[in-house]
Design an enzyme around this catalytic site. Structure first.
Site, PDB file in Angstrom:
ATOM      1  N   SER A  19      16.116 -17.965  38.763  1.00 29.95           N
ATOM      2  CA  SER A  19      15.419 -18.967  37.949  1.00 29.95           C
ATOM      3  C   SER A  19      14.548 -18.292  36.888  1.00 29.95           C
ATOM      4  O   SER A  19      13.803 -17.345  37.194  1.00 29.95           O
ATOM      5  CB  SER A  19      14.512 -19.837  38.823  1.00 29.95           C
ATOM      6  OG  SER A  19      15.282 -20.640  39.681  1.00 29.95           O
ATOM      7  N   ASP A  70       9.247 -33.219  42.490  1.00 30.70           N
ATOM      8  CA  ASP A  70      10.425 -33.856  41.894  1.00 30.70           C
ATOM      9  C   ASP A  70       9.922 -34.640  40.688  1.00 30.70           C
ATOM     10  O   ASP A  70       9.235 -35.652  40.845  1.00 30.70           O
ATOM     11  CB  ASP A  70      11.080 -34.789  42.929  1.00 30.70           C
ATOM     12  CG  ASP A  70      12.282 -35.527  42.349  1.00 30.70           C
ATOM     13  OD1 ASP A  70      12.500 -35.477  41.121  1.00 30.70           O
ATOM     14  OD2 ASP A  70      13.001 -36.162  43.144  1.00 30.70           O
ATOM     15  N   VAL A  71      10.265 -34.189  39.491  1.00 30.06           N
ATOM     16  CA  VAL A  71       9.712 -34.821  38.287  1.00 30.06           C
ATOM     17  C   VAL A  71      10.314 -36.205  38.014  1.00 30.06           C
ATOM     18  O   VAL A  71       9.863 -36.907  37.119  1.00 30.06           O
ATOM     19  CB  VAL A  71       9.856 -33.930  37.032  1.00 30.06           C
ATOM     20  CG1 VAL A  71       9.081 -32.625  37.189  1.00 30.06           C
ATOM     21  CG2 VAL A  71      11.318 -33.656  36.712  1.00 30.06           C
ATOM     22  N   LEU A  98      12.561 -26.532  33.795  1.00 27.62           N
ATOM     23  CA  LEU A  98      13.416 -27.338  34.673  1.00 27.62           C
ATOM     24  C   LEU A  98      14.244 -28.298  33.830  1.00 27.62           C
ATOM     25  O   LEU A  98      13.854 -28.671  32.722  1.00 27.62           O
ATOM     26  CB  LEU A  98      12.553 -28.100  35.695  1.00 27.62           C
ATOM     27  CG  LEU A  98      11.474 -29.028  35.148  1.00 27.62           C
ATOM     28  CD1 LEU A  98      11.991 -30.452  34.990  1.00 27.62           C
ATOM     29  CD2 LEU A  98      10.271 -29.025  36.071  1.00 27.62           C
ATOM     30  N   ALA A 101      21.228 -32.496  34.423  1.00 29.16           N
ATOM     31  CA  ALA A 101      22.190 -33.483  33.926  1.00 29.16           C
ATOM     32  C   ALA A 101      23.412 -33.420  34.838  1.00 29.16           C
ATOM     33  O   ALA A 101      23.727 -32.349  35.382  1.00 29.16           O
ATOM     34  CB  ALA A 101      22.595 -33.184  32.484  1.00 29.16           C
ATOM     35  N   TYR A 164      27.723 -28.471  26.251  1.00 28.84           N
ATOM     36  CA  TYR A 164      26.290 -28.687  26.513  1.00 28.84           C
ATOM     37  C   TYR A 164      25.961 -30.183  26.454  1.00 28.84           C
ATOM     38  O   TYR A 164      25.032 -30.658  27.110  1.00 28.84           O
ATOM     39  CB  TYR A 164      25.441 -27.873  25.529  1.00 28.84           C
ATOM     40  CG  TYR A 164      24.062 -27.564  26.064  1.00 28.84           C
ATOM     41  CD1 TYR A 164      23.894 -26.815  27.221  1.00 28.84           C
ATOM     42  CD2 TYR A 164      22.915 -28.033  25.415  1.00 28.84           C
ATOM     43  CE1 TYR A 164      22.635 -26.538  27.719  1.00 28.84           C
ATOM     44  CE2 TYR A 164      21.652 -27.755  25.902  1.00 28.84           C
ATOM     45  CZ  TYR A 164      21.525 -27.010  27.052  1.00 28.84           C
ATOM     46  OH  TYR A 164      20.270 -26.741  27.544  1.00 28.84           O
ATOM     47  N   LYS A 171      17.521 -31.840  25.271  1.00 27.68           N
ATOM     48  CA  LYS A 171      16.695 -30.734  24.758  1.00 27.68           C
ATOM     49  C   LYS A 171      16.108 -31.083  23.385  1.00 27.68           C
ATOM     50  O   LYS A 171      15.001 -30.650  23.056  1.00 27.68           O
ATOM     51  CB  LYS A 171      17.510 -29.438  24.682  1.00 27.68           C
ATOM     52  CG  LYS A 171      17.851 -28.837  26.040  1.00 27.68           C
ATOM     53  CD  LYS A 171      16.621 -28.507  26.866  1.00 27.68           C
ATOM     54  CE  LYS A 171      16.942 -27.659  28.075  1.00 27.68           C
ATOM     55  NZ  LYS A 171      15.804 -27.572  29.018  1.00 27.68           N
ATOM     56  N   ILE A 200      21.777 -17.494  29.979  1.00 26.85           N
ATOM     57  CA  ILE A 200      21.458 -16.581  31.093  1.00 26.85           C
ATOM     58  C   ILE A 200      22.128 -17.161  32.338  1.00 26.85           C
ATOM     59  O   ILE A 200      22.079 -18.385  32.538  1.00 26.85           O
ATOM     60  CB  ILE A 200      19.926 -16.532  31.342  1.00 26.85           C
ATOM     61  CG1 ILE A 200      19.184 -16.046  30.096  1.00 26.85           C
ATOM     62  CG2 ILE A 200      19.586 -15.658  32.537  1.00 26.85           C
ATOM     63  CD1 ILE A 200      17.673 -16.233  30.174  1.00 26.85           C
ATOM     64  N   LEU A 203      21.466 -20.986  38.115  1.00 31.55           N
ATOM     65  CA  LEU A 203      22.075 -22.155  38.773  1.00 31.55           C
ATOM     66  C   LEU A 203      22.320 -23.267  37.755  1.00 31.55           C
ATOM     67  O   LEU A 203      23.419 -23.828  37.676  1.00 31.55           O
ATOM     68  CB  LEU A 203      21.113 -22.648  39.864  1.00 31.55           C
ATOM     69  CG  LEU A 203      21.676 -23.594  40.919  1.00 31.55           C
ATOM     70  CD1 LEU A 203      22.765 -22.895  41.719  1.00 31.55           C
ATOM     71  CD2 LEU A 203      20.550 -24.052  41.841  1.00 31.55           C
TER      72      LEU A 203
END
Ligand SMILES: NC(=O)c1ccc[n+]([C@@H]2O[C@H](COP(=O)([O-])OP(=O)(O)OC[C@H]3O[C@@H](n4cnc5c(N)ncnc54)[C@H](O)[C@@H]3O)[C@@H](O)[C@H]2O)c1
Length: 264
Positions: A19, A70-71, A98, A101, A164, A171, A200, A203
């Site tokens: 991460s 958890d947002v 964070l 999708a 994406y 974003k 990068i 996950l």
């Protein structure tokens, strides 16, 4: 003396040792900061906590304070900040690292983006962009002397990066939210900036279609002719979280080996 000596901050969220948040935590702690870490409770709370805790250990800040967040849930955000307030009192920085999708809609096949259902759009924007506003609002009472907020974004917000898809739209909303937050919070001496990182292997990145092609393309086309690593994002985050960037807000800084500057 470290660049973040005496500063305290919250970094959300660490999933595992890859991460970007773990690398930012690593560099922040090396520069003297005390950090509190968020992790998403996925199914089994203990298991998620263990994985994040192990990542923190591997990055040299094992044992730092951590709490689930958890947002997608106002209650979870409130519980996270209540616990953080009890632990830290005040903070100097907040890192939003964070995103989410539905990976079924992050594919390069023709027609996939056009097929994005309303709920997939809503969830991507809610978790990946609205969360910056929600976290900034929750952090604000803990920043009486001002502070620095940093979010992580990607070039797919401005240019079409096949695969994406809906994350690019999210974003774009995240970057715009960062600018409006920067304006709204400027008088309170809270700065808000984003880092646009090159690809990068993490996950979250593995959900995006044709990742390996992106790495190969970067090596071929980016001015530095290589990919970047999460360490480099961590170092830029330290700059934005520290007083070195005291006059910088509402900005987006690319850590992408220069790729965004190239037209062809
Ligand atoms: N890896 C890349 O190539 C890359 C490039 C540019 C930007 N970014 C951004 O960097 C940030 C961190 O991603 P990463 O690459 O380190 O991957 P990661 O998978 O390690 O991190 C994503 C984090 O988002 C969390 N998350 C997902 N849903 C959540 C929810 N509902 N509530 C709270 N947390 C939730 C996950 O638990 C995880 O900790 C993301 O914003 C990502 O879009 C990544």
């Amino acid at each position: 003396m470290g660049l973040l000596e005496g500063k305290k901050g919250l970094i959300l969220n660490i999933a595992n040792d890859r991460s970007i948040a773990a690398y930012i935590g690593d560099h922040a702690v090396k520069q003297g900061a005390s950090v509190g870490i968020g992790f998403l409770p996925m199914g089994n709370l203990e298991k998620s906590q263990r994985r994040a805790g192990k990542a923190m250990e591997e990055h040299g800040f094992g044992g730092a304070w951590m709490h689930p967040c958890d947002v997608g849930s106002d209650e979870s955000i409130a519980a996270f900040f209540a616990a953080a307030k009890e632990k830290f009192g005040t903070i100097d920085f907040l890192v939003h690292s964070l995103a989410f999708a539905d990976y079924n809609y992050l594919k390069t096949d023709e027609g996939v983006f056009t097929s994005t259902p309303r709920e997939v759009f809503r969830q991507a924007l809610d978790i990946s962009a609205y969360s910056l506003i929600a976290l900034a609002r929750a952090a604000l009472p803990m920043m009486p002397e001002g502070g620095s907020i940093v979010g992580l974004t990607y070039l797919g917000s401005e240019r079409v990066v096949p695969g994406y898809n809906i994350m690019g739209v999210a974003k774009a909303a995240l970057e715009s939210s960062a600018r409006y937050l920067a304006y709204d919070l400027g008088r309170k001496k809270v700065r808000v900036n984003t880092i646009s990182a090159g690809p990068i292997k993490t996950l979250a990145a593995s959900a995006v279609g044709e990742l390996d092609e992106m790495f190969a393309h970067m090596e071929k086309k980016a001015p530095l002719h290589r990919n970047i690593n999460a360490d480099e994002v961590g170092k830029t985050a330290v700059y934005l979280l520290s007083d070195l960037s005291s006059g910088v807000t509402g900005e987006n800084i690319y850590v992408d080996a220069g790729f965004n500057t190239v037209g062809l």
